[in-house]
Each structure stands twice: as C-alpha cells, then as structure tokens.
Design a protein around this motif. Structure first.
Motif, PDB file in Angstrom:
ATOM      1  N   ASN A  61       6.678   1.595  11.757  1.00  0.00           N
ATOM      2  CA  ASN A  61       7.896   1.849  10.969  1.00  0.00           C
ATOM      3  C   ASN A  61       9.118   1.225  11.615  1.00  0.00           C
ATOM      4  OD1 ASN A  61       6.475   3.484   9.059  1.00  0.00           O
ATOM      5  ND2 ASN A  61       6.505   5.173  10.530  1.00  0.00           N
ATOM      6  N   TYR A  62       9.222   1.310  12.939  1.00  0.00           N
ATOM      7  CA  TYR A  62      10.366   0.716  13.631  1.00  0.00           C
ATOM      8  C   TYR A  62      10.254  -0.805  13.662  1.00  0.00           C
ATOM      9  CZ  TYR A  62      11.770   5.381  15.046  1.00  0.00           C
ATOM     10  OH  TYR A  62      12.188   6.684  15.024  1.00  0.00           O
ATOM     11  N   ILE A  63       9.040  -1.310  13.794  1.00  0.00           N
ATOM     12  CA  ILE A  63       8.850  -2.761  13.722  1.00  0.00           C
ATOM     13  C   ILE A  63       9.273  -3.269  12.347  1.00  0.00           C
ATOM     14  CG2 ILE A  63       7.122  -4.599  13.722  1.00  0.00           C
ATOM     15  CD1 ILE A  63       5.557  -2.964  15.803  1.00  0.00           C
ATOM     16  N   TYR A  64       8.960  -2.479  11.324  1.00  0.00           N
ATOM     17  CA  TYR A  64       9.318  -2.866   9.958  1.00  0.00           C
ATOM     18  C   TYR A  64      10.837  -2.925   9.772  1.00  0.00           C
ATOM     19  CZ  TYR A  64      10.207  -2.328   4.962  1.00  0.00           C
ATOM     20  OH  TYR A  64      10.700  -2.473   3.684  1.00  0.00           O
ATOM     21  N   ILE A  65      11.552  -1.861  10.170  1.00  0.00           N
ATOM     22  CA  ILE A  65      12.990  -1.824   9.880  1.00  0.00           C
ATOM     23  C   ILE A  65      13.782  -2.835  10.717  1.00  0.00           C
ATOM     24  CG2 ILE A  65      12.854   0.596   9.191  1.00  0.00           C
ATOM     25  CD1 ILE A  65      14.242   1.313  11.804  1.00  0.00           C
ATOM     26  N   PHE A  66      13.201  -3.278  11.851  1.00  0.00           N
ATOM     27  CA  PHE A  66      13.926  -4.234  12.689  1.00  0.00           C
ATOM     28  C   PHE A  66      13.424  -5.668  12.528  1.00  0.00           C
ATOM     29  CE2 PHE A  66      14.688  -0.321  15.275  1.00  0.00           C
ATOM     30  CZ  PHE A  66      16.057  -0.264  15.044  1.00  0.00           C
ATOM     31  N   THR A  67      12.463  -5.881  11.631  1.00  0.00           N
ATOM     32  CA  THR A  67      11.980  -7.235  11.363  1.00  0.00           C
ATOM     33  C   THR A  67      12.075  -7.619   9.897  1.00  0.00           C
ATOM     34  OG1 THR A  67       9.702  -6.412  11.172  1.00  0.00           O
ATOM     35  CG2 THR A  67      10.399  -7.236  13.333  1.00  0.00           C
ATOM     36  N   GLU A  68      12.099  -6.643   8.999  1.00  0.00           N
ATOM     37  CA  GLU A  68      12.197  -6.930   7.566  1.00  0.00           C
ATOM     38  C   GLU A  68      13.604  -7.471   7.255  1.00  0.00           C
ATOM     39  OE1 GLU A  68      11.656  -7.465   3.654  1.00  0.00           O
ATOM     40  OE2 GLU A  68      10.087  -6.950   5.104  1.00  0.00           O
ATOM     41  N   PRO A  69      13.702  -8.689   6.716  1.00  0.00           N
ATOM     42  CA  PRO A  69      15.024  -9.284   6.458  1.00  0.00           C
ATOM     43  C   PRO A  69      15.911  -8.424   5.560  1.00  0.00           C
ATOM     44  CG  PRO A  69      13.301 -10.939   6.253  1.00  0.00           C
ATOM     45  CD  PRO A  69      12.602  -9.627   6.401  1.00  0.00           C
ATOM     46  N   LEU A  70      15.348  -7.800   4.537  1.00  0.00           N
ATOM     47  CA  LEU A  70      16.156  -6.998   3.623  1.00  0.00           C
ATOM     48  C   LEU A  70      16.751  -5.774   4.336  1.00  0.00           C
ATOM     49  CD1 LEU A  70      17.218  -6.568   0.781  1.00  0.00           C
ATOM     50  CD2 LEU A  70      15.114  -5.333   0.230  1.00  0.00           C
ATOM     51  N   ILE A  71      15.958  -5.128   5.202  1.00  0.00           N
ATOM     52  CA  ILE A  71      16.458  -3.969   5.944  1.00  0.00           C
ATOM     53  C   ILE A  71      17.535  -4.402   6.935  1.00  0.00           C
ATOM     54  CG2 ILE A  71      15.846  -2.071   7.476  1.00  0.00           C
ATOM     55  CD1 ILE A  71      14.779  -1.763   4.681  1.00  0.00           C
ATOM     56  N   LEU A  72      17.347  -5.553   7.568  1.00  0.00           N
ATOM     57  CA  LEU A  72      18.364  -6.066   8.496  1.00  0.00           C
ATOM     58  C   LEU A  72      19.673  -6.359   7.755  1.00  0.00           C
ATOM     59  CD1 LEU A  72      16.200  -8.453  10.715  1.00  0.00           C
ATOM     60  CD2 LEU A  72      17.072  -6.189  11.311  1.00  0.00           C
ATOM     61  N   GLN A  73      19.565  -6.880   6.551  1.00  0.00           N
ATOM     62  CA  GLN A  73      20.764  -7.097   5.728  1.00  0.00           C
ATOM     63  C   GLN A  73      21.416  -5.762   5.362  1.00  0.00           C
ATOM     64  OE1 GLN A  73      19.795  -9.506   2.314  1.00  0.00           O
ATOM     65  NE2 GLN A  73      18.975 -11.180   3.564  1.00  0.00           N
ATOM     66  N   ASN A  74      20.590  -4.751   5.075  1.00  0.00           N
ATOM     67  CA  ASN A  74      21.133  -3.430   4.763  1.00  0.00           C
ATOM     68  C   ASN A  74      21.880  -2.833   5.965  1.00  0.00           C
ATOM     69  OD1 ASN A  74      19.991  -3.602   2.235  1.00  0.00           O
ATOM     70  ND2 ASN A  74      18.229  -2.327   2.714  1.00  0.00           N
ATOM     71  N   ILE A  75      21.311  -3.016   7.159  1.00  0.00           N
ATOM     72  CA  ILE A  75      21.964  -2.510   8.378  1.00  0.00           C
ATOM     73  C   ILE A  75      23.294  -3.215   8.590  1.00  0.00           C
ATOM     74  CG2 ILE A  75      21.776  -2.394  10.887  1.00  0.00           C
ATOM     75  CD1 ILE A  75      18.751  -2.019  10.531  1.00  0.00           C
ATOM     76  N   GLN A  76      23.283  -4.541   8.450  1.00  0.00           N
ATOM     77  CA  GLN A  76      24.521  -5.306   8.610  1.00  0.00           C
ATOM     78  C   GLN A  76      25.565  -4.885   7.579  1.00  0.00           C
ATOM     79  OE1 GLN A  76      24.046  -9.513   8.016  1.00  0.00           O
ATOM     80  NE2 GLN A  76      26.031 -10.024   8.904  1.00  0.00           N
ATOM     81  N   HIS A  77      25.133  -4.738   6.336  1.00  0.00           N
ATOM     82  CA  HIS A  77      26.044  -4.342   5.265  1.00  0.00           C
ATOM     83  C   HIS A  77      26.618  -2.947   5.529  1.00  0.00           C
ATOM     84  CE1 HIS A  77      27.702  -4.029   1.242  1.00  0.00           C
ATOM     85  NE2 HIS A  77      26.993  -2.917   1.018  1.00  0.00           N
ATOM     86  N   THR A  78      25.773  -2.041   5.992  1.00  0.00           N
ATOM     87  CA  THR A  78      26.226  -0.678   6.279  1.00  0.00           C
ATOM     88  C   THR A  78      27.259  -0.661   7.393  1.00  0.00           C
ATOM     89  OG1 THR A  78      24.082   0.231   5.593  1.00  0.00           O
ATOM     90  CG2 THR A  78      25.468   1.624   6.978  1.00  0.00           C
ATOM     91  N   LEU A  79      27.001  -1.390   8.460  1.00  0.00           N
ATOM     92  CA  LEU A  79      27.940  -1.409   9.585  1.00  0.00           C
ATOM     93  C   LEU A  79      29.264  -2.047   9.187  1.00  0.00           C
ATOM     94  CD1 LEU A  79      25.519  -2.358  12.513  1.00  0.00           C
ATOM     95  CD2 LEU A  79      26.503  -0.121  11.996  1.00  0.00           C
ATOM     96  N   ILE A  80      29.209  -3.130   8.404  1.00  0.00           N
ATOM     97  CA  ILE A  80      30.451  -3.782   7.975  1.00  0.00           C
ATOM     98  C   ILE A  80      31.276  -2.849   7.101  1.00  0.00           C
ATOM     99  CG2 ILE A  80      31.404  -5.641   6.546  1.00  0.00           C
ATOM    100  CD1 ILE A  80      29.094  -7.412   7.486  1.00  0.00           C
ATOM    101  N   VAL A  81      30.638  -2.234   6.108  1.00  0.00           N
ATOM    102  CA  VAL A  81      31.350  -1.314   5.216  1.00  0.00           C
ATOM    103  C   VAL A  81      31.916  -0.134   5.989  1.00  0.00           C
ATOM    104  CG1 VAL A  81      31.064   0.313   3.308  1.00  0.00           C
ATOM    105  CG2 VAL A  81      30.063  -1.963   3.152  1.00  0.00           C
ATOM    106  N   THR A  82      31.131   0.402   6.916  1.00  0.00           N
ATOM    107  CA  THR A  82      31.572   1.569   7.685  1.00  0.00           C
ATOM    108  C   THR A  82      32.770   1.222   8.569  1.00  0.00           C
ATOM    109  OG1 THR A  82      29.324   2.467   7.694  1.00  0.00           O
ATOM    110  CG2 THR A  82      30.862   3.323   9.328  1.00  0.00           C
ATOM    111  N   PHE A  83      32.676   0.131   9.321  1.00  0.00           N
ATOM    112  CA  PHE A  83      33.760  -0.234  10.237  1.00  0.00           C
ATOM    113  C   PHE A  83      35.029  -0.610   9.477  1.00  0.00           C
ATOM    114  CE2 PHE A  83      30.342  -1.156  13.453  1.00  0.00           C
ATOM    115  CZ  PHE A  83      30.757  -0.191  14.356  1.00  0.00           C
ATOM    116  N   VAL A  84      34.888  -1.392   8.412  1.00  0.00           N
ATOM    117  CA  VAL A  84      36.074  -1.790   7.644  1.00  0.00           C
ATOM    118  C   VAL A  84      36.708  -0.576   6.975  1.00  0.00           C
ATOM    119  CG1 VAL A  84      36.909  -3.176   5.710  1.00  0.00           C
ATOM    120  CG2 VAL A  84      35.243  -4.147   7.292  1.00  0.00           C
TER     121      VAL A  84
END
Length: 290
Positions: A61-84
C-alpha cells in the motif's frame, strides 16, 4: 506518640488515595472518548495500511501511494492547496485583525459585528451558494459576461477562494484576541518614543501575537489538508485532494489498505505540524522559566 503519627500518616495516605481516585474518575471519560474516537481508529488504520488483500503484512500500500503517478499528483495538489490557503487566510486575517483592533472608524465597528457570520452558515449551503454564484452561468457570469468569466468552479482557484472564506472568521477571531491582549500602554510608549508604524509592528505587535499565529496556522493546516466537502464539490476531478482520493479508494474502489495508507500519511503530516507547534511552546516555556 508513634501511634498518633501512624494514624496521621494513614489518614494522609487515605486522603491522597481518594484524591487520586477522584482525579482518575474525572479524567477517565475524556480518556475513553479519546480512546474510542481517536486512538482506536488510528491504530486500526495503521494496522490495515500494512496488510495486503490476503491480510498479510506487506508494504504494498505504501509502495503504491509513493509510486503511483496519480497519487503523487494528488499529494502535490493537496500540499499546494493547503499551503497557499494557509498563507492567504493567515495574511488576510492578520491584516483584518489589525484593522479591527486599531481602527475606531464606523466601518471597523460594522465589520467587527459581521465578520464571524460565515461560522454559522452550514458548509454545504455555503458551497452550494458559491457554486451558483461563480459557475459558468452563475450570477457573476451574467453580470460581467460569460466570455469574461474565468474558470472558478471545478478549478483550484475556486477551492482556494472557498477555503479562505471558510477560515478567515475563526483565524481573525484568534489573532484579534491576541492583539487585544497587548497593553495599550506598550503601544503608546513606543509611539511617544518615536517608533514608526513599521517598527511598531515588527518589534511589538508581531512578537506579541506570534504564538497565536502559530496556533491559528496549526488549526488551519490540520483542517485543510484532510478536508472533503469543499474539494469534492468545487475542485477538479484530477488531481484531487487527499481527502477525496482516500474516500474514493475506500468506497468506490474498495481498496481499504490503500485508503488506510493515505490516512496514515495525512496523519503523519499533521503530526509534523503538531510537533513543530509543541516544540515551539516548550522552548517558550523554558525561556519563561529562566
């Protein structure tokens, strides 16, 4: 004499025991509530995040969330929205709190009575009104023209707007309470000594309200990073906020392990922010002791 001392010691021990039992009894309801609503779900999510489909210990499960491109985009999007969202909300709220605290105008008095109204509006109703107001054929589009209407609904801009709108009242309330606690004599003395407004802000107002800003930032981050309703209704379909992504993995795809891994990851992010807040408070407490 020794018998009287023994009786007195026995009485003191019994009294301390009763007080200890009373303390445990008063704390137990809160502890049980914390255990049922927080500790148990967190422990269950951690356990499920390390299990595969055969309920065997695995890191899939952790390998999936840290290697799946869509999940990585979701993490990036979440951090950007949260910080801004945090930066915009904290900046606007601080400016508004300073204006309300130091201005004696009629406008400031009116705003001071009205700025907390969004706190009493249910979130779903507020988002529904926001969508009707800013969608492609909404009220703003009818006023300025559909060709001049930027994309707001189902876009990150709309999510940032609704996040700021939701969180400004509470953040302003926190910061305003800190500013009101600053003694007016300190401000007046600095003014009499010839301090400019910039020096007054940097050397007096900001240091004396810094702790409250940190508290507000902590609450903002933890509330925004796991938000669901606003991202689900206003944000784009991809990439998604982690709260929406976690819900879809759980209820749509029935991937309990992956959704638990996402939940643990969000919990770790919140724990980092919480650690920074607690560490800063401990440093300030040590300074006050010495």
């Amino acid at each position: 004499m020794s018998r009287e001392v023994a009786l007195e010691e026995s009485f003191v021990i019994k009294k301390k025991t009763k007080l200890a039992m009373l303390g445990i009894g008063l704390v137990m309801p809160s502890f049980l509530t914390l255990l049922v609503l927080v500790i148990y779900p967190v422990a269950l999510a951690i356990m499920e995040s390390f299990q595969n489909e055969e309920d065997v210990f695995s890191l899939e499960n952790y390998i999936y969330i840290f290697t799946e491109p869509l999940i990585l985009q979701n993490i990036q999007h979440t951090l950007i929205v949260t910080f801004v969202s945090c930066i915009l909300t904290l900046g606007i709220s601080y400016i508004l709190a300073i204006y309300l605290n130091f201005s004696k105008s009629i406008v400031a008095k009116i705003i001071n009575k009205l700025y907390f109204i969004p706190l009493f509006i249910p979130g779903v109703i507020a988002i529904y009104g926001f969508i009707n107001f800013y969608r492609d054929n909404g009220w703003v589009s009818r006023i300025i023209g559909a060709d001049n209407m930027p994309s707001i609904i189902y876009d990150m801009k709309g999510l940032l707007m609704i996040n700021v709108w939701f969180n400004i009242p509470f953040t302003t309330m926190l910061i305003l309470s800190a500013l009101q606690a600053i003694p007016h004599s300190v401000i007046e003395s600095a003014k009499d000594a010839g301090a400019t407004k910039i020096r007054l802000f940097l050397h007096f107002i900001l240091p004396l309200s810094y702790k409250t800003m940190l508290v507000a930032l902590t609450f903002l981050f933890m509330g925004l990073i796991g938000s669901f309703t606003a991202p689900f209704l206003v944000d784009r379909n991809a990439p998604q906020m982690l709260g929406v992504s976690m819900q879809q993995h759980f209820s749509v795809y029935n991937e309990i392990g992956q959704s638990s891994a996402l939940a643990v990851f969000m919990f770790l992010l919140c724990s980092i922010v919480g650690y920074v807040y607690i560490h800063n408070n401990m440093k300030e407490s040590k300074k006050d002791m010495f």
